[in-house]
Motif scaffolding. Structure first.
Motif, short mmCIF file in Angstrom:
data_model
loop_
_atom_site.label_atom_id
_atom_site.label_comp_id
_atom_site.label_asym_id
_atom_site.label_seq_id
_atom_site.Cartn_x
_atom_site.Cartn_y
_atom_site.Cartn_z
N THR B 45 5.70 -5.17 1.42
CA THR B 45 6.85 -6.15 1.77
C THR B 45 7.66 -5.92 0.37
O THR B 45 7.47 -5.68 -0.54
CB THR B 45 6.13 -7.70 1.61
OG1 THR B 45 5.37 -7.75 0.64
CG2 THR B 45 5.50 -7.94 2.80
N GLN B 47 10.30 -6.61 -2.61
CA GLN B 47 10.30 -7.46 -3.86
C GLN B 47 11.46 -8.61 -3.43
O GLN B 47 12.49 -8.28 -3.23
CB GLN B 47 10.57 -6.45 -5.07
CG GLN B 47 10.70 -7.12 -6.35
CD GLN B 47 8.98 -7.23 -6.75
OE1 GLN B 47 8.06 -6.52 -6.70
NE2 GLN B 47 8.97 -8.38 -7.57
N LYS B 77 4.90 -9.51 -6.15
CA LYS B 77 6.29 -9.20 -5.22
C LYS B 77 7.20 -10.56 -5.17
O LYS B 77 8.39 -10.34 -4.72
CB LYS B 77 6.02 -9.16 -3.75
CG LYS B 77 5.12 -7.65 -3.52
CD LYS B 77 5.76 -6.51 -3.49
CE LYS B 77 4.89 -5.37 -3.08
NZ LYS B 77 5.89 -3.99 -3.14
#
Lengths: 223, 414
Positions: B45, B47, B77
């Motif tokens: 996923t 940042q 993240k």
């Protein structure tokens, strides 16, 4: 065609269809109102003719018809209220409404004449009010006067109130106006033949009635 | 009929808008966005950085931060950047209590306005692919970020808005706003599908980092930096999407004075940005939905809101005075006595029937908005309050705003 253009076109069609459907529904409702008015007028017209015929037929005892004319006047009053509402909804330029209004005025005049005839023959003492108004915006007190008369008619059911649009283009009405010798000032009242003009208050209006007339009308209510 | 005919064009426009909304809501792009799956596998996923600019929000900031820390998103993240915009209350102390948290960066700036605080946050989010913002009086649902990130799966999307609702409405005005916000959920969802959003609201809107590198940072923009950025994006041909199940709860102004202040800021911000700085968007064929429909209707809605309010107030006053003179003519007992009603006297007109149709459609959109966004809370009572108050209160801030814009009066934040 872009998605926006397609959506815009379909939306226009939907909005048009909804508006059209609503316009049709309103028109249908107004037509139903006019049809109901027409039906009431037809019935009253037959009732008037029936009374007149009855009056001629039973020359020996015409006074039996008196009771039924009281009911008739009440129906006439209801018709007047409905007609005023419809005129307010559809405007004074609507031909059908104006036609019905003319017929209504004729019915009122015939009932007024019949009432006078019965009074002369049977010795009854009805209290009659001829009320002349204008809804052209040139009569500031007409609404108040009309409302006060509605109150009096409800409070004293035997009171016979006949409302006429002074500006209605109807021969019989013009003749009535000439016969009652009105000077054109409005609102105008002819209470048992006596003329008066303007409206200030309910008390002042009641003063115009013959002494005890309203009490008699009230007494008739309980009979 | 009479003067009622004056209202027909406005009612037809409103009906057209509602019809357009219906067609757009049912069209394929909107359906696809509604039915798009949420990101379930969060490995790989992007940042994400979330900037919270705070100015004197000591009572709400703690809840805002806690809700962000509870987001279902990998900790490595997600970074939170708290920017204290020169608060003079206990806000700095609250922020500092969270400063040690590994996900949080706390910045204390001189008071320079919300846009400057947001820009300071962006400067600290250089490594983030997505940068989001959250007002310090708002809370987010734990899965909101997953929904937002899922909406960015479409590479054409440059910014994503969330579904806002009023957090625990208590006062009548907050209840009214609750209903209003549920309607906005549907509007935002439908108009995002044809890229015609002109605002990326403060509560939980996200941008790709590339938006700021291409277009620059936020501007003062008449205290409507979120509108200005959205319009700048639209002018640049970027896309603004919506994640309808990304729920964010904001605190609605509880009093009339605060609500008026907020709405005047929004409305003057809209008018000034559209009429002064982004006039070229109106009538633009490049983005026809925005230029030919949404913006022109938005401006017309302000005008028609004021016109209809004045019209109906005039009618009510005229009829009211007329009724008073009538009622004074006879005993009160007669006026208030029972008069039997028949269908004949039911006041059905074009305006009442079309107006009822519009109100029912608005109610339907509110219910749909609440249902598809899974927004909690009870709508029924709030809708009643909305129906009673909205038409009376809205014209006040519309008139106030138009007057401010016309006279060049400066708008303040609080």
């Amino acid at each position: 065609m872009s998605l926006f253009a397609r959506n815009s076109l379909i939306a226009l069609l939907i909005a048009g269809a909804i508006t059209g459907t609503v316009a049709y529904a309103i028109n249908y409702l107004n037509s139903a109102r006019i049809a109901e008015l027409s039906a009431i007028e037809d019935k009253l017209s037959i009732d008037t003719l029936s009374l007149e015929t009855q009056f001629s037929l039973i020359a020996a005892s015409p006074c039996d018809s008196v009771a039924s004319t009281t009911t008739f006047t009440g129906e006439l009053s209801d018709l007047g209220s409905r007609l005023a509402y419809t005129e307010n909804q559809l405007g004074t330029n609507n031909d059908k409404v104006m036609r019905l209004k003319e017929q209504y005025s004729l019915l009122e005049i015939r009932d007024y004449l019949l009432t006078k005839q019965l009074a002369a023959t049977c010795g009854t003492k009805p209290v009659t009010v001829l009320y002349f108004y204008s809804n052209k915006g040139d009569c500031a007190d007409c609404d108040k006067a009309g409302y006060a008369l509605s109150y009096l008619r409800t409070t004293y059911p035997a009171l016979r109130v006949y409302s006429f649009d002074y500006n209605l283009d109807l021969g019989a009405l013009k003749t009535l106006i000439v016969l009652t010798k009105l000077n054109g000032s409005l609102p105008a009242f002819v209470i048992n033949g006596k003329r008066s003009y303007g409206f200030t208050s309910l008390d002042d209006l009641e003063q115009q009635f013959p002494k005890g007339a309203l009490a008699t009308s009230s007494a008739n209510k309980s009979n | 009929m009479g003067s009622e005919i004056l209202t027909y064009p406005f009612i037809f426009l409103a009906l057209y808008f509602e019809s357009f909304l219906l067609v757009t809501y049912l069209s394929k792009p909107a359906r696809e966005r509604r039915n798009a799956p949420t990101t379930t596998n969060l490995s790989g996923t992007p940042q994400v950085a979330i900037v919270v600019s705070v100015w004197n929000e000591e009572t709400t900031i703690k809840g805002t931060i806690e809700s962000l820390l509870a987001l279902e998103y990998p900790q490595d993240k997600l970074s939170l950047i708290l920017v204290n915009d020169g608060s003079t209350d206990g806000t700095p102390a609250v922020i500092d209590r969270f400063a040690a948290h590994p996900q949080i960066t706390a910045l204390h700036e001189q008071h320079a306005g919300k846009f400057a605080a947001m820009n300071a946050g962006i400067e600290y989010a250089k490594d983030a692919e997505l940068i989001g913002f959250l007002d310090a009086d708002s809370l987010v649902a734990p899965d909101a970020l997953k929904e937002i990130v899922a909406a960015f799966a479409d590479r054409d999307i440059d910014a994503v808005t969330a579904s806002m609702s009023i957090h625990k409405p208590r006062t009548m005005l907050q209840r009214m706003q609750y209903a209003e916000y549920t309607l906005s959920i549907t509007l935002r969802h439908a108009f995002a599908s044809i890229n015609s959003l002109y605002v990326t609201p403060g509560p939980f809107s996200f941008y790709r980092q590339s938006v700021f590198t291409r277009l620059g940072l936020f501007k003062h923009a008449y205290l409507a930096e979120d509108m200005e950025m959205a319009m700048r994006m639209q002018r640049a041909g970027m896309r603004i999407g919506n994640a309808i199940r990304a729920r964010v709860y904001t605190k609605g102004p509880p009093t009339f004075r605060k609500l008026l202040k907020q709405r005047v800021r929004w409305t003057t911000g809209f008018l000034r940005n559209v009429l002064f700085d982004y006039r070229d968007l109106i009538g633009s064929r490049k983005n026809a939905a925005l230029g030919l429909l949404v913006l022109p209707l938005g401006i017309m809605a302000i005008g028609s809101g004021i016109f209809l309010f004045i019209y109906y107030v005039t009618q009510v006053v005229q009829h009211g005075l007329h009724m008073i003179t009538l009622v004074q003519a006879v005993p009160l007992s007669y006026t208030f006595s029972w008069h039997p009603l028949t269908w004949f006297y039911v006041p059905i007109t074009m305006t009442t029937l079309l107006g009822t149709t519009l109100m029912l459609s608005v109610l339907a959109w509110m219910m749909i908005g609440k249902h598809i966004s899974k927004t909690p809370g009870k709508l029924a009572l709030n809708v009643v309050v909305y129906a009673l108050l909205y038409g009376v209160i809205t014209p006040i801030w519309l008139m106030y705003s138009v007057s401010n814009v016309a006279l060049g009066t400066r708008t303040t934040w609080r």
